[in-house]
Design an enzyme around this catalytic site. Structure first.
Site, PDB file in Angstrom:
ATOM      1  N   GLY A 124       0.857  -1.249   0.107  1.00  0.00           N
ATOM      2  CA  GLY A 124       0.295   0.066  -0.100  1.00  0.00           C
ATOM      3  C   GLY A 124       0.687   1.269   0.116  1.00  0.00           C
TER       4      GLY A 124
ATOM      5  CG  ASP B  36       0.254   2.237  -5.594  1.00  0.00           C
ATOM      6  OD1 ASP B  36      -0.884   1.771  -6.206  1.00  0.00           O
ATOM      7  OD2 ASP B  36       0.797   1.678  -4.755  1.00  0.00           O
TER       8      ASP B  36
ATOM      9  CE  LYS C  98      -2.076  -3.641  -6.772  1.00  0.00           C
ATOM     10  NZ  LYS C  98      -0.489  -4.141  -7.154  1.00  0.00           N
TER      11      LYS C  98
HETATM   12  C1  LIG Z   1      -3.697   3.653  -0.155  1.00  0.00           C
HETATM   13  S1  LIG Z   1      -3.368   3.419  -1.933  1.00  0.00           S
HETATM   14  C2  LIG Z   1      -2.648   1.821  -2.117  1.00  0.00           C
HETATM   15  C3  LIG Z   1      -2.586   1.260  -3.094  1.00  0.00           C
HETATM   16  O1  LIG Z   1      -1.547   0.496  -3.084  1.00  0.00           O
HETATM   17  C4  LIG Z   1      -1.774  -0.834  -3.579  1.00  0.00           C
HETATM   18  O2  LIG Z   1      -0.946  -1.704  -4.416  1.00  0.00           O
HETATM   19  P1  LIG Z   1      -0.012  -2.947  -3.355  1.00  0.00           P
HETATM   20  O3  LIG Z   1      -1.006  -3.494  -2.726  1.00  0.00           O
HETATM   21  O4  LIG Z   1       0.684  -3.595  -4.859  1.00  0.00           O
HETATM   22  O5  LIG Z   1       1.033  -2.041  -2.740  1.00  0.00           O
HETATM   23  C5  LIG Z   1      -2.842  -0.682  -4.617  1.00  0.00           C
HETATM   24  O6  LIG Z   1      -2.582   0.034  -5.772  1.00  0.00           O
HETATM   25  C6  LIG Z   1      -3.721   0.633  -3.686  1.00  0.00           C
HETATM   26  O7  LIG Z   1      -4.552   1.200  -4.610  1.00  0.00           O
END
Ligand SMILES: CSC[C@H]1O[C@H](OP(=O)(O)O)[C@H](O)[C@@H]1O
Length: 346
Positions: free
Chosen positions: A48, A238, A249
């Site tokens: 996240g 992100d 994502k």
């Molecule tokens: C609070 S935004 C978090 C954002 O990060 C996630 O990616 P990951 O789980 O691969 O770190 C996803 O894109 C979320 O929207």
């Protein structure tokens, strides 16, 4: 809202709830070295964008714990090397680099202090990044509420919740704050293959917190929109590029295209540390590609031919034309995004 205690900094140890094993297993792992924080980020034990930034802050603190007294130049050489190392853990979430840069800048401002004081002041900086994230997320939720109303149904993708941040989440912040106000917002959560942040994390945290959440497969987002079930889409991000293109994502762009087709507003919840004005457009955002086994195996069980070709981008870019508004802790940004992002950050 449940407080998952998914991270804790205590007596110089960074405790991490292992999100790879959620929701079935609750396992806390202590991190005492920068290498352990690097792998916690890289392997997505914690994930996240905002949470990655907070973890990087603590990782930079752990990276100097064993240093003896030395010149400021020698100290800064080690701090910069630690930052460069942590920066290779994952490429897309700009919060990682934002936090590292902040810790390096803070360290460089401490040239008149001895190493023991430097350690204390850098620990305070990491704790400040953590505390600020909580406030940022609450303000994002507050800025969302005028856009929403009691009884609405929200579709979200991936996990931009408590488990992606420190508290409240970003996309989930308005959902938790609405509940505090006695509103009844319903949520449809995309499972979000292949890591299943939606199934394993979002539906888990919302259901545990008493929110009316319905879990769907990613390929069901279109049909629930066609049935008039969805009043708004809210996701996290992100990295927001200077023109308002948004990396998030994998699958977010598809959801945004569906929302456009069905006339449903597409909102992005974005803490300002996630906005990268040095990145002109979505084409300039590095997109992480992850291990093939995330797709060919399902928690160890083979679900595709061992040697089949695989393409596994962990993020995609939603063009700003598909975005209704970007909601930050400082305010709501609407098109034209380039100008209005500049005004927001001025
Ligand atoms: C609070 S935004 C978090 C954002 O990060 C996630 O990616 P990951 O789980 O691969 O770190 C996803 O894109 C979320 O929207």
């Amino acid at each position: 809202m449940e407080d998952f205690k998914h991270i804790e900094w205590k007596d110089g140890v960074f405790y991490v709830l292992n999100q790879i094993k959620l929701p079935a297993v609750t396992e806390y792992n202590p991190k005492t070295t920068i290498e352990e924080v690097f792998y916690a980020i890289k392997d997505m034990e914690l994930r996240g964008a905002p949470l990655i930034g907070v973890a990087a802050g603590y990782g930079m603190v752990l990276g100097i714990q064993n240093l003896e007294e030395m010149s400021h130049e020698e100290f800064m050489e080690i701090v910069r090397k630690n930052g460069e190392y942590l920066a290779t853990s994952r490429p897309t979430a700009v919060n990682l680099f934002w936090a590292i840069d902040r810790m390096v800048a803070k360290a460089d401002s401490l040239k008149d202090f001895q190493v023991p004081e430097k350690k204390k002041l850098l620990e305070q900086e990491a704790i400040a990044i953590h505390a600020e994230d909580i406030e940022i997320n609450r303000h994002i939720g507050e800025n969302f509420l005028p856009l929403l109303k009691d009884g609405m149904t929200i579709l979200t993708h991936c996990n931009a919740g408590v488990l992606a941040t420190t508290k409240y989440g970003t996309a989930t912040s308005p959902i938790y704050l609405a509940k505090e106000r006695g509103w009844n917002l319903k949520v449809y959560a995309d499972e979000t293959r292949p890591y299943l942040q939606g199934a394993r994390l979002t539906s888990y945290e919302l259901h545990t917190s008493g929110i009316d959440v319905t879990l769907i497969c990613d390929n069901m987002a279109g049909v629930v929109m066609s049935q008039g079930k969805i009043d708004a889409v809210i996701t996290g991000t992100d990295r927001v590029a200077a023109n308002g293109d948004v990396a998030n994502k994998i699958g977010t762009m598809s959801v945004a295209i569906l929302a456009k087709y069905f006339g449903i507003p597409m909102y992005i919840a974005a803490p300002t540390p996630t906005i990268d004005m040095n990145c002109p457009s979505g084409k300039d955002i590095p997109i992480e590609e992850r291990d093939r086994r995330e797709i060919t195996h399902w928690y160890g069980r083979q679900i595709a031919p061992e040697d089949v070709k695989v393409y596994n981008p962990a993020f995609d870019v939603t063009p700003h034309e598909l975005i209704t508004a970007i909601v930050t802790e400082k305010g709501v940004v609407t098109p034209p995004f380039t100008d209005n992002l500049k005004k927001l950050l001025a």
